[in-house]
Scaffold this motif. Structure first.
Motif, PDB file in Angstrom:
ATOM      1  N   ASN A   1      -5.448  -3.485  -9.967  1.00  0.00           N
ATOM      2  CA  ASN A   1      -4.746  -2.205  -9.849  1.00  0.00           C
ATOM      3  C   ASN A   1      -4.978  -1.579  -8.482  1.00  0.00           C
ATOM      4  OD1 ASN A   1      -3.596  -2.285 -12.321  1.00  0.00           O
ATOM      5  ND2 ASN A   1      -5.028  -0.893 -13.315  1.00  0.00           N
TER       6      ASN A   1
ATOM      7  N   LYS B   1      -2.903  -3.253  -6.072  1.00  0.00           N
ATOM      8  CA  LYS B   1      -1.458  -3.006  -6.286  1.00  0.00           C
ATOM      9  C   LYS B   1      -1.065  -1.599  -5.862  1.00  0.00           C
ATOM     10  CE  LYS B   1      -0.754  -3.809 -10.646  1.00  0.00           C
ATOM     11  NZ  LYS B   1      -0.370  -4.230 -11.988  1.00  0.00           N
ATOM     12  N   TYR B   2      -1.893  -0.617  -6.254  1.00  0.00           N
ATOM     13  CA  TYR B   2      -1.490   0.779  -6.046  1.00  0.00           C
ATOM     14  C   TYR B   2      -2.094   1.378  -4.776  1.00  0.00           C
ATOM     15  CZ  TYR B   2       0.054  -0.083 -10.765  1.00  0.00           C
ATOM     16  OH  TYR B   2       0.665  -0.641 -11.860  1.00  0.00           O
TER      17      TYR B   2
ATOM     18  N   ASP C   1     -10.285   3.487  -4.807  1.00  0.00           N
ATOM     19  CA  ASP C   1      -9.267   3.066  -3.832  1.00  0.00           C
ATOM     20  C   ASP C   1      -8.703   4.292  -3.120  1.00  0.00           C
ATOM     21  OD1 ASP C   1      -6.735   4.100  -5.053  1.00  0.00           O
ATOM     22  OD2 ASP C   1      -7.321   2.770  -6.697  1.00  0.00           O
TER      23      ASP C   1
ATOM     24  N   ARG D   1       3.007   2.694 -18.534  1.00  0.00           N
ATOM     25  CA  ARG D   1       3.072   2.630 -17.069  1.00  0.00           C
ATOM     26  C   ARG D   1       3.674   3.943 -16.596  1.00  0.00           C
ATOM     27  NH1 ARG D   1       5.527  -2.012 -14.199  1.00  0.00           N
ATOM     28  NH2 ARG D   1       3.619  -1.838 -12.969  1.00  0.00           N
TER      29      ARG D   1
ATOM     30  N   GLY E   1       3.593  -5.412 -13.258  1.00  0.00           N
ATOM     31  CA  GLY E   1       2.574  -5.047 -14.249  1.00  0.00           C
ATOM     32  C   GLY E   1       3.172  -4.985 -15.644  1.00  0.00           C
ATOM     33  N   SER E   2       2.279  -4.876 -16.626  1.00  0.00           N
ATOM     34  CA  SER E   2       2.734  -4.871 -18.015  1.00  0.00           C
ATOM     35  C   SER E   2       2.253  -3.635 -18.771  1.00  0.00           C
ATOM     36  CB  SER E   2       2.187  -6.122 -18.707  1.00  0.00           C
ATOM     37  OG  SER E   2       0.770  -6.071 -18.649  1.00  0.00           O
ATOM     38  N   GLY E   3       1.400  -2.833 -18.146  1.00  0.00           N
ATOM     39  CA  GLY E   3       0.842  -1.673 -18.863  1.00  0.00           C
ATOM     40  C   GLY E   3      -0.269  -2.070 -19.813  1.00  0.00           C
TER      41      GLY E   3
ATOM     42  N   LEU F   1      -5.232  -1.385 -18.130  1.00  0.00           N
ATOM     43  CA  LEU F   1      -6.212  -0.328 -18.423  1.00  0.00           C
ATOM     44  C   LEU F   1      -6.491  -0.199 -19.915  1.00  0.00           C
ATOM     45  CD1 LEU F   1      -5.286   2.466 -15.851  1.00  0.00           C
ATOM     46  CD2 LEU F   1      -7.196   0.870 -15.806  1.00  0.00           C
TER      47      LEU F   1
HETATM   48  P1  ADP Z   1      -0.014  -2.024 -14.999  1.00  0.00           P
HETATM   49  O1  ADP Z   1      -0.810  -1.954 -13.726  1.00  0.00           O
HETATM   50  O2  ADP Z   1       0.221  -3.400 -15.469  1.00  0.00           O
HETATM   51  O3  ADP Z   1       1.206  -1.185 -14.939  1.00  0.00           O
HETATM   52  P2  ADP Z   1      -2.298  -0.698 -16.243  1.00  0.00           P
HETATM   53  O4  ADP Z   1      -2.586  -0.487 -17.685  1.00  0.00           O
HETATM   54  O5  ADP Z   1      -3.289  -1.467 -15.457  1.00  0.00           O
HETATM   55  O6  ADP Z   1      -0.872  -1.359 -16.185  1.00  0.00           O
HETATM   56  O7  ADP Z   1      -2.123   0.731 -15.573  1.00  0.00           O
HETATM   57  C1  ADP Z   1      -1.321   1.706 -16.197  1.00  0.00           C
HETATM   58  C2  ADP Z   1      -0.688   2.612 -15.141  1.00  0.00           C
HETATM   59  O8  ADP Z   1      -1.698   3.402 -14.519  1.00  0.00           O
HETATM   60  C3  ADP Z   1      -0.028   1.846 -14.012  1.00  0.00           C
HETATM   61  O9  ADP Z   1       1.311   1.525 -14.326  1.00  0.00           O
HETATM   62  C4  ADP Z   1      -0.123   2.810 -12.853  1.00  0.00           C
HETATM   63  O10 ADP Z   1       0.989   3.693 -12.886  1.00  0.00           O
HETATM   64  C5  ADP Z   1      -1.388   3.608 -13.149  1.00  0.00           C
HETATM   65  N1  ADP Z   1      -2.546   3.129 -12.358  1.00  0.00           N
HETATM   66  C6  ADP Z   1      -3.517   2.275 -12.756  1.00  0.00           C
HETATM   67  N2  ADP Z   1      -4.431   2.076 -11.794  1.00  0.00           N
HETATM   68  C7  ADP Z   1      -4.042   2.820 -10.746  1.00  0.00           C
HETATM   69  C8  ADP Z   1      -4.570   3.055  -9.417  1.00  0.00           C
HETATM   70  N3  ADP Z   1      -5.699   2.473  -9.001  1.00  0.00           N
HETATM   71  N4  ADP Z   1      -3.883   3.908  -8.608  1.00  0.00           N
HETATM   72  C9  ADP Z   1      -2.762   4.517  -9.035  1.00  0.00           C
HETATM   73  N5  ADP Z   1      -2.210   4.338 -10.259  1.00  0.00           N
HETATM   74  C10 ADP Z   1      -2.835   3.503 -11.104  1.00  0.00           C
END
Ligand code: ADP
Length: 331
Positions: free
Chosen positions: A230, A233-234, A257, A276, A287-289, A292
């Motif tokens: 994550n 990615k973010y 991050d 998500r 991503g799939s949600g 986390l």
């Molecule tokens: P995915 O990454 O597959 O969408 P996650 O369950 O890992 O699913 O995360 C859920 C949502 O939380 C993500 O879609 C994103 O919008 C947000 N998120 C998670 N980690 C971060 C991060 N480090 N920075 C910003 N947003 C985040």
């Protein structure tokens, strides 16, 4: 229950409840009028009786009190009834919103998962097809093999997440073994650095006094992989910091991050399965949600605790605390 059917049922319930509210207001109004008429007649009757002024005045007061009590009774019962109906409306509305959200998340998940599974498969197929049809120089073969392996890794992570998330809903029990968190974290960080050579990942463990914990190795690996994934990615191409320390009898670590951040109102929702932020069409990241959701469930299965702190536009910190020994419980 189909969406259209439940929508019709909901509309019908609204109509019936609203009709009942109006009908009840009308009945209360009629009852009020009837009550008034009966008392007016009783007053007139009283005036016609040949009693002394004193007796009449006392009878008038008794009648007046009785009238007031009945008026309050009508108000009270009408109030309780209307409140119950409004509460009913509110519950139906809440259940409907929850259902719509679940349907939306499931459809977002399908969209995301289809893409996540199909695109690495398509790339691997293309690479193998190229190998089969063309004689390539060694350098090109190496490059294609590398990207094929990366796609396989993506598929592997996705399938792992899917299987684990299914298990987490029912049969998952952490298989506890002793881990040295410093060695363990270093090995996972190294693997992630190899996958993303352009990302700087630092691990500060100077405050770790006791590096030994009891944890499920593969579960904890998934937790750290998902948090790092994550962060990459973010917060693309931004440095990621991991900090480990002991807090009483717990080992805690934070993954920080410097990315887009998360709005406060999303702090709880991001841990829900398939959730998500934003809509699937407007989202650019893959991503799939599930990430986390898995992180939270695995942490909780260890009697641990996860928290998030984030500022939009500045970055996020996920903090996880796990008991160092298996028989501890986080308060
Ligand atoms: P995915 O990454 O597959 O969408 P996650 O369950 O890992 O699913 O995360 C859920 C949502 O939380 C993500 O879609 C994103 O919008 C947000 N998120 C998670 N980690 C971060 C991060 N480090 N920075 C910003 N947003 C985040």
């Amino acid at each position: 229950m189909t969406g259209a059917y439940s929508k019709r049922l909901r509309t019908l319930s609204y109509i019936v409840i609203i009709y009942m509210i109006f009908a009840f207001i009308w009945w209360a109004f009629l009852l009020f009028n009837k009550n008034q008429t009966v008392f007016d007649l009783q007053f007139q009757l009283l005036e016609l009786q040949e009693n002394s002024a004193e007796i009449k005045s006392s009878a008038r007061r008794t009648l007046q009190n009785k009238y007031q009590r009945q008026v309050w009774m009508i108000y009270g019962e009408a109030g309780v009834f209307i409140l119950s109906l409004v509460a009913g409306l509110w519950f139906i509305h809440k259940a409907y919103i929850r259902e719509v959200k679940t349907i939306q998340q499931a459809s977002n998940f399908l969209l995301a998962i289809t893409h996540e599974l199909k695109s690495p498969l398509a790339s691997i197929r293309l690479i193998l097809d190229t190998f089969a049809k063309h004689r390539l120089p060694a350098e090109k073969i190496q490059q294609l093999t590398k990207s094929g392996l990366e796609e396989t890794e993506r598929l592997h992570t996705m399938v792992n997440n899917l299987l684990l998330s299914a298990k987490l809903s029912s049969v998952y029990r952490p298989y506890l073994e002793e881990l040295n968190v410093i060695d363990f974290f270093n090995s996972i960080i190294e693997r992630n650095k190899k996958r993303n050579p352009n990302t700087i990942i630092s691990f500060n463990y100077s405050d770790v006094i006791n590096p030994k914990i009891q944890a499920d190795k593969s579960g904890l690996e998934t937790v750290l992989d998902n948090l790092l994934d994550n962060a990459m990615k973010y917060a693309p191409l931004q440095p990621i910091q991991i900090k480990g320390y002991n807090q009483n009898d717990f080992f805690c670590f934070e993954v920080t991050d410097l990315g887009m951040g998360i709005p406060k109102e999303e702090f709880e929702k991001i841990f829900e399965r398939f959730y998500r932020i934003g809509s699937e069409e407007t989202r650019k990241s893959k991503g799939s949600g599930l990430g986390l959701f898995i992180v939270k469930k695995v942490t909780e299965a260890h009697n641990g605790r996860i928290t998030v702190d984030s500022t939009v536009g500045q970055g996020s910190t996920f903090k996880i605390c796990l008991p160092s020994h298996s028989n501890q419980v986080v308060k």
